[in-house]
Motif scaffolding. Sequence first.
Motif, PDB file in Angstrom:
ATOM      1  N   VAL A  81       0.871  -1.173   0.000  1.00 42.42           N
ATOM      2  CA  VAL A  81       0.000   0.000   0.000  1.00 42.42           C
ATOM      3  C   VAL A  81       0.908   1.223   0.000  1.00 42.42           C
ATOM      4  N   THR A  82       0.979   1.916  -1.148  1.00 41.56           N
ATOM      5  CA  THR A  82       1.904   3.040  -1.331  1.00 41.56           C
ATOM      6  C   THR A  82       1.162   4.354  -1.340  1.00 41.56           C
ATOM      7  N   ALA A  83       1.882   5.377  -0.931  1.00 39.19           N
ATOM      8  CA  ALA A  83       1.275   6.714  -0.906  1.00 39.19           C
ATOM      9  C   ALA A  83       1.168   7.292  -2.311  1.00 39.19           C
ATOM     10  N   PHE A 123       0.309  -3.738  -5.963  1.00 41.08           N
ATOM     11  CA  PHE A 123       0.330  -2.554  -5.112  1.00 41.08           C
ATOM     12  C   PHE A 123      -0.973  -1.790  -5.284  1.00 41.08           C
ATOM     13  N   VAL A 124      -1.301  -1.040  -4.220  1.00 42.23           N
ATOM     14  CA  VAL A 124      -2.497  -0.197  -4.204  1.00 42.23           C
ATOM     15  C   VAL A 124      -2.064   1.191  -3.757  1.00 42.23           C
ATOM     16  N   THR A 125      -2.535   2.205  -4.471  1.00 40.27           N
ATOM     17  CA  THR A 125      -2.152   3.578  -4.161  1.00 40.27           C
ATOM     18  C   THR A 125      -3.198   4.239  -3.270  1.00 40.27           C
ATOM     19  N   LYS A 126      -2.713   4.890  -2.210  1.00 40.29           N
ATOM     20  CA  LYS A 126      -3.614   5.655  -1.335  1.00 40.29           C
ATOM     21  C   LYS A 126      -3.963   6.982  -2.003  1.00 40.29           C
ATOM     22  N   PRO A 127      -5.168   7.452  -1.815  1.00 44.41           N
ATOM     23  CA  PRO A 127      -6.341   6.752  -1.274  1.00 44.41           C
ATOM     24  C   PRO A 127      -6.816   5.704  -2.280  1.00 44.41           C
TER      25      PRO A 127
END
Length: 385
Positions: free
Chosen positions: A94-96, A113-117
């Motif tokens: 989970v990356t910014a 990977f998943v980008t915040k938000p």
Amino acid sequence: MTVRAEGALVPLTGVRVLVVDDLEQNRKLMHAVLEPHGFVVHSAESGASALLALAECPFDVVLLDVLMPVMDGYETCARIKADPRTAMLPVVMVTASGSRQRLLALEVGADDFVTKPFDQAELMARVRSLARVKRLHDTVVEQTVALERWNAELESRVAEQVSDLERLNRLRRFLSPQIAGLIVESGDESFLESHRRDITTVFTDLRGFTAFAETSEPEETMAVLREYHAALGELVFAYEGTLEHFAGDGLMVFFNDPPPCADAPRRAVRMALRMRDRVDGLAAQWRRQGHNLGFGVGIAQGYATLGRVGFEGRWDYAAIGTVTNVAARLCAAAASRQVLVSPRVLAGLDDSFRTRSLGPVELRGISRPLEVHEVLGSVEQEANP
């Protein structure tokens, strides 16, 4: 260590997700998003606690925050992938923001990977997809382990069966198939060791065989022996006798060893009479071919020493004692179609056998004359020819 959801134990059912984030609000958010959709969510507040959780409980997917104190997400991911027990566990970083973080995530082994938000639907889709891959991998591993275990068991069974077949073939050299089979099933071969036993011994041979063999072609001699051995061997097995040896036209069988035989004299004589009937049929055929052969039998009862004799790779089961010599001498003294028995064998017969006394007979190699009797027939076998 017990892995807890926020405040409560969660049973490990469904797709099991481990959320690793140092911020409590982020962990609660993941719970709120995933649990209503059937995911079983556990959480860890640091990389170190995540590694402890993975050592204790199985998971399907790890959602791993990048920015954490002491041990960040990159190092945590690298350690997860370096451990053979968790190397195939899917890790979603989970990356910014930024492609740099994504590149680093891939370099340490992250699977996605998943980008915040993050988008909730996208998050659930990624988790489900990776969980399916993980479950498929687990199934393949389980099947591989089961297959290896089954192959090992199969190899063991095949080796055991080969060993049993070798033992069975060894035993069938001198035992009837049914007795050999029982011994193989029980695994008891102690009878092969030297021991003494009261046995009834049967000797048979063909009258006139020596002259026949001297004047006949080898092929004719072998053809006669094959027919003779086949006819008598079948009866040895049928009456569950122990075959000591075939030697040309001679045959030696005994009863009451290895399997006990309460009616050994009667069984031996019944077998001998059946053999005589069989050879009568063969002799008629041989006469048409110009061969004049008869059949004689000697039967004696007494103690002998029995056991395995020979050498590695070539063992036989033998009976040694006066009783075998007496049976052989009685056979030698028998005229064609005669079945001669010793006094002890006669004593073991019942009224269903017709016999006559031949009086004391001098037998070669036996120190004193022996009272010899001839068995003429059996009421039972004459009634059922």
